[in-house]
Design a protein around this motif. Structure first.
Motif, PDB file in Angstrom:
ATOM      1  N   ASN A  24     -88.237  88.061  58.353  1.00  0.00           N
ATOM      2  CA  ASN A  24     -89.568  87.486  58.532  1.00  0.00           C
ATOM      3  C   ASN A  24     -90.228  87.317  57.161  1.00  0.00           C
ATOM      4  O   ASN A  24     -89.580  87.468  56.119  1.00  0.00           O
ATOM      5  CB  ASN A  24     -90.414  88.361  59.461  1.00  0.00           C
ATOM      6  CG  ASN A  24     -90.527  89.791  58.960  1.00  0.00           C
ATOM      7  OD1 ASN A  24     -90.385  90.065  57.770  1.00  0.00           O
ATOM      8  ND2 ASN A  24     -90.780  90.717  59.869  1.00  0.00           N
ATOM      9  N   ALA A  25     -91.518  87.006  57.159  1.00  0.00           N
ATOM     10  CA  ALA A  25     -92.215  86.761  55.896  1.00  0.00           C
ATOM     11  C   ALA A  25     -92.140  87.967  54.955  1.00  0.00           C
ATOM     12  O   ALA A  25     -91.949  87.822  53.741  1.00  0.00           O
ATOM     13  CB  ALA A  25     -93.670  86.390  56.171  1.00  0.00           C
ATOM     14  N   ALA A  26     -92.302  89.160  55.510  1.00  0.00           N
ATOM     15  CA  ALA A  26     -92.273  90.372  54.684  1.00  0.00           C
ATOM     16  C   ALA A  26     -90.915  90.563  54.018  1.00  0.00           C
ATOM     17  O   ALA A  26     -90.833  90.959  52.847  1.00  0.00           O
ATOM     18  CB  ALA A  26     -92.626  91.589  55.536  1.00  0.00           C
ATOM     19  N   GLY A  51     -89.775  85.846  62.484  1.00  0.00           N
ATOM     20  CA  GLY A  51     -91.172  85.439  62.530  1.00  0.00           C
ATOM     21  C   GLY A  51     -91.335  83.939  62.661  1.00  0.00           C
ATOM     22  O   GLY A  51     -90.594  83.166  62.057  1.00  0.00           O
ATOM     23  N   PRO A  53     -93.777  82.056  61.404  1.00  0.00           N
ATOM     24  CA  PRO A  53     -94.053  81.433  60.099  1.00  0.00           C
ATOM     25  C   PRO A  53     -92.786  81.140  59.293  1.00  0.00           C
ATOM     26  O   PRO A  53     -92.736  80.164  58.544  1.00  0.00           O
ATOM     27  CB  PRO A  53     -94.935  82.478  59.396  1.00  0.00           C
ATOM     28  CG  PRO A  53     -95.641  83.170  60.512  1.00  0.00           C
ATOM     29  CD  PRO A  53     -94.607  83.272  61.602  1.00  0.00           C
ATOM     30  N   TRP A 194     -98.402  88.995  64.074  1.00  0.00           N
ATOM     31  CA  TRP A 194     -98.801  89.947  63.020  1.00  0.00           C
ATOM     32  C   TRP A 194    -100.263  90.362  63.169  1.00  0.00           C
ATOM     33  O   TRP A 194    -100.605  91.523  62.932  1.00  0.00           O
ATOM     34  CB  TRP A 194     -98.569  89.321  61.645  1.00  0.00           C
ATOM     35  CG  TRP A 194     -99.452  88.127  61.370  1.00  0.00           C
ATOM     36  CD1 TRP A 194     -99.162  86.827  61.664  1.00  0.00           C
ATOM     37  CD2 TRP A 194    -100.752  88.134  60.791  1.00  0.00           C
ATOM     38  NE1 TRP A 194    -100.210  86.016  61.296  1.00  0.00           N
ATOM     39  CE2 TRP A 194    -101.197  86.787  60.747  1.00  0.00           C
ATOM     40  CE3 TRP A 194    -101.583  89.131  60.286  1.00  0.00           C
ATOM     41  CZ2 TRP A 194    -102.435  86.411  60.241  1.00  0.00           C
ATOM     42  CZ3 TRP A 194    -102.826  88.770  59.772  1.00  0.00           C
ATOM     43  CH2 TRP A 194    -103.239  87.433  59.748  1.00  0.00           C
ATOM     44  N   TYR A 209    -100.222  93.384  55.365  1.00  0.00           N
ATOM     45  CA  TYR A 209    -100.276  92.004  55.837  1.00  0.00           C
ATOM     46  C   TYR A 209    -101.110  91.122  54.925  1.00  0.00           C
ATOM     47  O   TYR A 209    -100.770  89.953  54.692  1.00  0.00           O
ATOM     48  CB  TYR A 209    -100.820  91.951  57.267  1.00  0.00           C
ATOM     49  CG  TYR A 209     -99.807  92.302  58.320  1.00  0.00           C
ATOM     50  CD1 TYR A 209     -98.499  91.827  58.250  1.00  0.00           C
ATOM     51  CD2 TYR A 209    -100.150  93.114  59.395  1.00  0.00           C
ATOM     52  CE1 TYR A 209     -97.565  92.147  59.216  1.00  0.00           C
ATOM     53  CE2 TYR A 209     -99.217  93.434  60.374  1.00  0.00           C
ATOM     54  CZ  TYR A 209     -97.925  92.954  60.280  1.00  0.00           C
ATOM     55  OH  TYR A 209     -97.000  93.273  61.242  1.00  0.00           O
ATOM     56  N   THR A 212     -98.779  90.600  51.840  1.00  0.00           N
ATOM     57  CA  THR A 212     -97.503  89.950  52.158  1.00  0.00           C
ATOM     58  C   THR A 212     -97.692  88.522  52.632  1.00  0.00           C
ATOM     59  O   THR A 212     -97.008  87.603  52.164  1.00  0.00           O
ATOM     60  CB  THR A 212     -96.751  90.758  53.235  1.00  0.00           C
ATOM     61  OG1 THR A 212     -96.433  92.041  52.713  1.00  0.00           O
ATOM     62  CG2 THR A 212     -95.465  90.038  53.630  1.00  0.00           C
ATOM     63  N   ASN A 213     -98.608  88.299  53.572  1.00  0.00           N
ATOM     64  CA  ASN A 213     -98.790  86.949  54.107  1.00  0.00           C
ATOM     65  C   ASN A 213     -99.276  85.980  53.043  1.00  0.00           C
ATOM     66  O   ASN A 213     -98.859  84.813  53.000  1.00  0.00           O
ATOM     67  CB  ASN A 213     -99.762  86.982  55.287  1.00  0.00           C
ATOM     68  CG  ASN A 213     -99.159  87.630  56.510  1.00  0.00           C
ATOM     69  OD1 ASN A 213     -98.004  88.045  56.494  1.00  0.00           O
ATOM     70  ND2 ASN A 213     -99.924  87.737  57.572  1.00  0.00           N
ATOM     71  N   THR A 214    -100.168  86.452  52.169  1.00  0.00           N
ATOM     72  CA  THR A 214    -100.661  85.592  51.089  1.00  0.00           C
ATOM     73  C   THR A 214     -99.541  85.217  50.136  1.00  0.00           C
ATOM     74  O   THR A 214     -99.398  84.056  49.730  1.00  0.00           O
ATOM     75  CB  THR A 214    -101.789  86.304  50.322  1.00  0.00           C
ATOM     76  OG1 THR A 214    -102.857  86.605  51.227  1.00  0.00           O
ATOM     77  CG2 THR A 214    -102.319  85.422  49.208  1.00  0.00           C
ATOM     78  N   PHE A 216     -96.309  85.232  50.769  1.00  0.00           N
ATOM     79  CA  PHE A 216     -95.324  84.381  51.453  1.00  0.00           C
ATOM     80  C   PHE A 216     -95.788  82.929  51.435  1.00  0.00           C
ATOM     81  O   PHE A 216     -95.013  82.017  51.132  1.00  0.00           O
ATOM     82  CB  PHE A 216     -95.130  84.861  52.893  1.00  0.00           C
ATOM     83  CG  PHE A 216     -94.205  83.992  53.702  1.00  0.00           C
ATOM     84  CD1 PHE A 216     -92.834  84.030  53.487  1.00  0.00           C
ATOM     85  CD2 PHE A 216     -94.703  83.138  54.675  1.00  0.00           C
ATOM     86  CE1 PHE A 216     -91.964  83.221  54.226  1.00  0.00           C
ATOM     87  CE2 PHE A 216     -93.848  82.329  55.423  1.00  0.00           C
ATOM     88  CZ  PHE A 216     -92.484  82.378  55.198  1.00  0.00           C
ATOM     89  N   LEU A 217     -97.063  82.715  51.757  1.00  0.00           N
ATOM     90  CA  LEU A 217     -97.596  81.356  51.737  1.00  0.00           C
ATOM     91  C   LEU A 217     -97.482  80.752  50.347  1.00  0.00           C
ATOM     92  O   LEU A 217     -97.116  79.576  50.189  1.00  0.00           O
ATOM     93  CB  LEU A 217     -99.055  81.377  52.199  1.00  0.00           C
ATOM     94  CG  LEU A 217     -99.780  80.023  52.203  1.00  0.00           C
ATOM     95  CD1 LEU A 217     -99.065  79.041  53.120  1.00  0.00           C
ATOM     96  CD2 LEU A 217    -101.232  80.205  52.635  1.00  0.00           C
TER      97      LEU A 217
END
Length: 233
Positions: A24-26, A51, A53, A194, A209, A212-214, A216-217
């Motif tokens: 996943n993104a992480a 995930g 995303p 998430w 999150y 990590t999400n920032t 990943f984007l």
């Protein structure tokens, strides 16, 4: 999902050892920062897109994936198949009270559970744990441990233990045992699972999150820019 299930059936039938990891993104962010961890992921026999995303990112980068195959969904599908076939299942990971409860619940539903143990052991005990697993002669082993411990444990031991199928499922034991709830289907489709987890465990997951999400984007956008520049030549 169907292709993954076919792969599981083929491995069990042939008794050829196989490992399945979910990404996943992480995982992507960690692999970007840690070459050693990336090398571990690349040794997996089959990699699933855990995930939503991640699925969207692959599509945006011109490498579309068929669909999301979440670890918990795969686990439930394989357990259903196990009831039909009599596959021998081993549960490894989580807290002792959780894995014990889940083993009892699955046994009551007709799944042939041949062993279980918690995921709290020292890294230098991994070989002994794999010996314990191997002694039960399982067809499928589910590993419910956190990243990156889970992936390293699976890759470093599953083939040596000659386990037909070893699947990393993260925190799925807690959900299936009833300790945590899973996001509604509409949140899963929107890629917001998430957020649902964050609302259940804000203290533990907020920083993870948010960062990590920032990142990943940012990695996806950077890759899209590079792809566009390359295409323009």
């Amino acid at each position: 999902m169907q292709g993954t299930l076919n792969w599981v059936e083929e491995r069990v039938a042939s008794r050829e050892s196989g490992t399945h990891l979910c990404v996943n993104a992480a995982n992507v962010v960690r692999a970007h920062d840690d070459p050693e961890y990336l090398a571990v992921l690349e040794r997996g026999d089959l990699i699933g897109s855990d995930g939503q995303p991640f699925v969207w990112a692959a599509r945006a980068l011109g490498q579309p994936l068929p669909e999301r195959v979440a670890g918990i969904d795969l686990m439930e599908q394989v357990l259903d198949r196990s009831r039909e076939t009599g596959w021998r299942v081993y549960l490894l990971g989580g807290r002792d009270e959780v894995v014990r409860r889940l083993a009892g619940q699955l046994s009551a539903r007709g799944v042939r559970i041949v062993g279980h143990r918690d995921g709290y052991f020292r890294p230098d005990d991994a070989s002994r744990v794999w010996d314990e697993v191997r002694s039960t002669d399982p067809d499928v082993v589910f590993v419910g441990m956190p990243t990156p411990t889970k992936e390293r444990f699976i890759i470093e031991g599953a083939h040596q233990a000659r386990v037909p199928v070893c699947i990393g499922v993260g925190g799925s034991f807690d959900v299936l045992a009833g300790d945590l709830r899973r996001a509604p289907a509409y949140m899963q489709r929107l890629g917001l699972e998430w957020l649902f987890r964050l609302l259940q465990e804000p203290r533990r997951l907020f920083t993870r999150y948010a960062v990590t999400n920032t990142r990943f984007l940012a990695l996806v956008l950077r890759a899209m820019v590079r792809r566009t520049r390359t295409a323009r030549g």
